[in-house]
Design a protein around this motif. Structure first.
Motif, PDB file in Angstrom:
ATOM      1  N   UNK A  46      31.434  43.169  31.682  1.00  0.00           N
ATOM      2  CA  UNK A  46      30.320  42.543  32.393  1.00  0.00           C
ATOM      3  C   UNK A  46      30.295  41.023  32.308  1.00  0.00           C
ATOM      4  N   UNK A  47      31.292  40.415  31.697  1.00  0.00           N
ATOM      5  CA  UNK A  47      31.356  38.953  31.666  1.00  0.00           C
ATOM      6  C   UNK A  47      31.554  38.418  33.083  1.00  0.00           C
ATOM      7  N   UNK A  48      30.933  37.278  33.397  1.00  0.00           N
ATOM      8  CA  UNK A  48      31.058  36.737  34.756  1.00  0.00           C
ATOM      9  C   UNK A  48      32.370  35.999  35.010  1.00  0.00           C
ATOM     10  N   UNK A  49      33.272  36.000  34.054  1.00  0.00           N
ATOM     11  CA  UNK A  49      34.558  35.343  34.233  1.00  0.00           C
ATOM     12  C   UNK A  49      35.683  36.304  33.862  1.00  0.00           C
ATOM     13  N   UNK A  50      36.867  35.995  34.329  1.00  0.00           N
ATOM     14  CA  UNK A  50      38.003  36.882  34.134  1.00  0.00           C
ATOM     15  C   UNK A  50      38.520  36.904  32.715  1.00  0.00           C
ATOM     16  N   UNK A  51      38.788  38.106  32.235  1.00  0.00           N
ATOM     17  CA  UNK A  51      39.355  38.304  30.896  1.00  0.00           C
ATOM     18  C   UNK A  51      40.498  39.303  31.022  1.00  0.00           C
ATOM     19  N   UNK A  52      41.619  38.976  30.395  1.00  0.00           N
ATOM     20  CA  UNK A  52      42.736  39.914  30.384  1.00  0.00           C
ATOM     21  C   UNK A  52      43.490  39.785  29.071  1.00  0.00           C
ATOM     22  N   UNK A  53      44.188  40.844  28.744  1.00  0.00           N
ATOM     23  CA  UNK A  53      45.049  40.861  27.569  1.00  0.00           C
ATOM     24  C   UNK A  53      46.452  41.192  28.059  1.00  0.00           C
ATOM     25  N   UNK A  54      47.412  40.389  27.609  1.00  0.00           N
ATOM     26  CA  UNK A  54      48.782  40.526  28.084  1.00  0.00           C
ATOM     27  C   UNK A  54      49.731  40.621  26.894  1.00  0.00           C
ATOM     28  N   UNK A  55      50.715  41.498  26.973  1.00  0.00           N
ATOM     29  CA  UNK A  55      51.724  41.609  25.922  1.00  0.00           C
ATOM     30  C   UNK A  55      52.650  40.391  25.984  1.00  0.00           C
ATOM     31  N   UNK A  56      53.411  40.136  24.926  1.00  0.00           N
ATOM     32  CA  UNK A  56      54.379  39.034  24.977  1.00  0.00           C
ATOM     33  C   UNK A  56      55.376  39.171  26.129  1.00  0.00           C
ATOM     34  N   UNK A  57      55.597  40.402  26.589  1.00  0.00           N
ATOM     35  CA  UNK A  57      56.506  40.644  27.701  1.00  0.00           C
ATOM     36  C   UNK A  57      55.866  40.449  29.071  1.00  0.00           C
ATOM     37  N   UNK A  58      54.575  40.090  29.086  1.00  0.00           N
ATOM     38  CA  UNK A  58      53.900  39.827  30.349  1.00  0.00           C
ATOM     39  C   UNK A  58      53.244  41.023  31.004  1.00  0.00           C
ATOM     40  N   UNK A  59      53.104  42.117  30.268  1.00  0.00           N
ATOM     41  CA  UNK A  59      52.464  43.314  30.810  1.00  0.00           C
ATOM     42  C   UNK A  59      50.974  43.274  30.489  1.00  0.00           C
ATOM     43  N   UNK A  60      50.131  43.475  31.519  1.00  0.00           N
ATOM     44  CA  UNK A  60      48.693  43.491  31.308  1.00  0.00           C
ATOM     45  C   UNK A  60      48.285  44.763  30.570  1.00  0.00           C
ATOM     46  N   UNK A  61      47.507  44.590  29.506  1.00  0.00           N
ATOM     47  CA  UNK A  61      46.976  45.710  28.742  1.00  0.00           C
ATOM     48  C   UNK A  61      45.544  45.992  29.182  1.00  0.00           C
ATOM     49  N   UNK A  62      44.795  44.924  29.424  1.00  0.00           N
ATOM     50  CA  UNK A  62      43.395  45.056  29.818  1.00  0.00           C
ATOM     51  C   UNK A  62      43.061  43.964  30.817  1.00  0.00           C
ATOM     52  N   UNK A  63      42.306  44.343  31.845  1.00  0.00           N
ATOM     53  CA  UNK A  63      41.830  43.379  32.839  1.00  0.00           C
ATOM     54  C   UNK A  63      40.396  43.781  33.183  1.00  0.00           C
ATOM     55  N   UNK A  64      39.447  42.842  33.041  1.00  0.00           N
ATOM     56  CA  UNK A  64      38.090  43.185  33.454  1.00  0.00           C
ATOM     57  C   UNK A  64      37.946  42.996  34.965  1.00  0.00           C
ATOM     58  N   UNK A  65      36.818  43.420  35.527  1.00  0.00           N
ATOM     59  CA  UNK A  65      36.622  43.387  36.978  1.00  0.00           C
ATOM     60  C   UNK A  65      36.727  41.988  37.557  1.00  0.00           C
ATOM     61  N   UNK A  66      36.151  41.005  36.856  1.00  0.00           N
ATOM     62  CA  UNK A  66      36.208  39.631  37.356  1.00  0.00           C
ATOM     63  C   UNK A  66      37.657  39.148  37.439  1.00  0.00           C
ATOM     64  N   UNK A  67      38.460  39.481  36.448  1.00  0.00           N
ATOM     65  CA  UNK A  67      39.877  39.081  36.458  1.00  0.00           C
ATOM     66  C   UNK A  67      40.636  39.809  37.564  1.00  0.00           C
ATOM     67  N   UNK A  68      40.295  41.066  37.807  1.00  0.00           N
ATOM     68  CA  UNK A  68      40.943  41.801  38.900  1.00  0.00           C
ATOM     69  C   UNK A  68      40.667  41.130  40.242  1.00  0.00           C
ATOM     70  N   UNK A  69      39.443  40.636  40.422  1.00  0.00           N
ATOM     71  CA  UNK A  69      39.115  39.941  41.662  1.00  0.00           C
ATOM     72  C   UNK A  69      39.915  38.647  41.796  1.00  0.00           C
ATOM     73  N   UNK A  70      40.065  37.929  40.702  1.00  0.00           N
ATOM     74  CA  UNK A  70      40.847  36.694  40.708  1.00  0.00           C
ATOM     75  C   UNK A  70      42.300  37.000  41.072  1.00  0.00           C
ATOM     76  N   UNK A  71      42.829  38.092  40.546  1.00  0.00           N
ATOM     77  CA  UNK A  71      44.225  38.466  40.806  1.00  0.00           C
ATOM     78  C   UNK A  71      44.388  39.170  42.142  1.00  0.00           C
ATOM     79  N   UNK A  72      43.285  39.490  42.813  1.00  0.00           N
ATOM     80  CA  UNK A  72      43.359  40.178  44.087  1.00  0.00           C
ATOM     81  C   UNK A  72      43.576  41.663  43.961  1.00  0.00           C
ATOM     82  N   UNK A  73      43.207  42.204  42.814  1.00  0.00           N
ATOM     83  CA  UNK A  73      43.291  43.666  42.592  1.00  0.00           C
ATOM     84  C   UNK A  73      41.887  44.233  42.622  1.00  0.00           C
ATOM     85  N   UNK A  74      41.767  45.465  43.075  1.00  0.00           N
ATOM     86  CA  UNK A  74      40.480  46.159  43.002  1.00  0.00           C
ATOM     87  C   UNK A  74      39.393  45.611  43.886  1.00  0.00           C
TER      88      UNK A  74
END
Length: 74
Positions: free
Chosen positions: A46-74
């Motif tokens: 529910x944070x109003x800004x994008x939050x994501x967690x990424x592995x050292x290899x660049x794989x997303x582990x977690x993306x909140x809704x705001x971050x998905x909108x920024x990335x153009x997903x969802x």
């Protein structure tokens, strides 16, 4: 988790009893941990800004809704 039957009075018996005590403590802590994890997930989602967690290899582990909108997903 199930308790180990303790029938010895030596060091092995003490170790078995310690395992039983640790298992009982863990059984108590798991529900509290799950509740805390759920509250944290709701907060981050529910944070109003994008939050994501990424592995050292660049794989997303977690993306909140705001971050998905920024990335153009969802």
């Amino acid at each position: 988790m199930r308790a180990v039957t303790v029938s010895r009075l030596d060091e092995v018996g003490e170790l078995a009893q310690s395992f039983n005590e640790m298992a009982a403590q863990l059984k108590k802590f798991f529900p509290a941990l799950a509740e805390t994890e759920e509250k944290f997930a709701q907060l981050v989602e529910n944070l109003p800004f994008g939050v994501s967690t990424i592995t050292p290899g660049g794989v997303f582990i977690f993306i909140n809704s705001a971050r998905e909108q920024i990335l153009g997903r969802g």
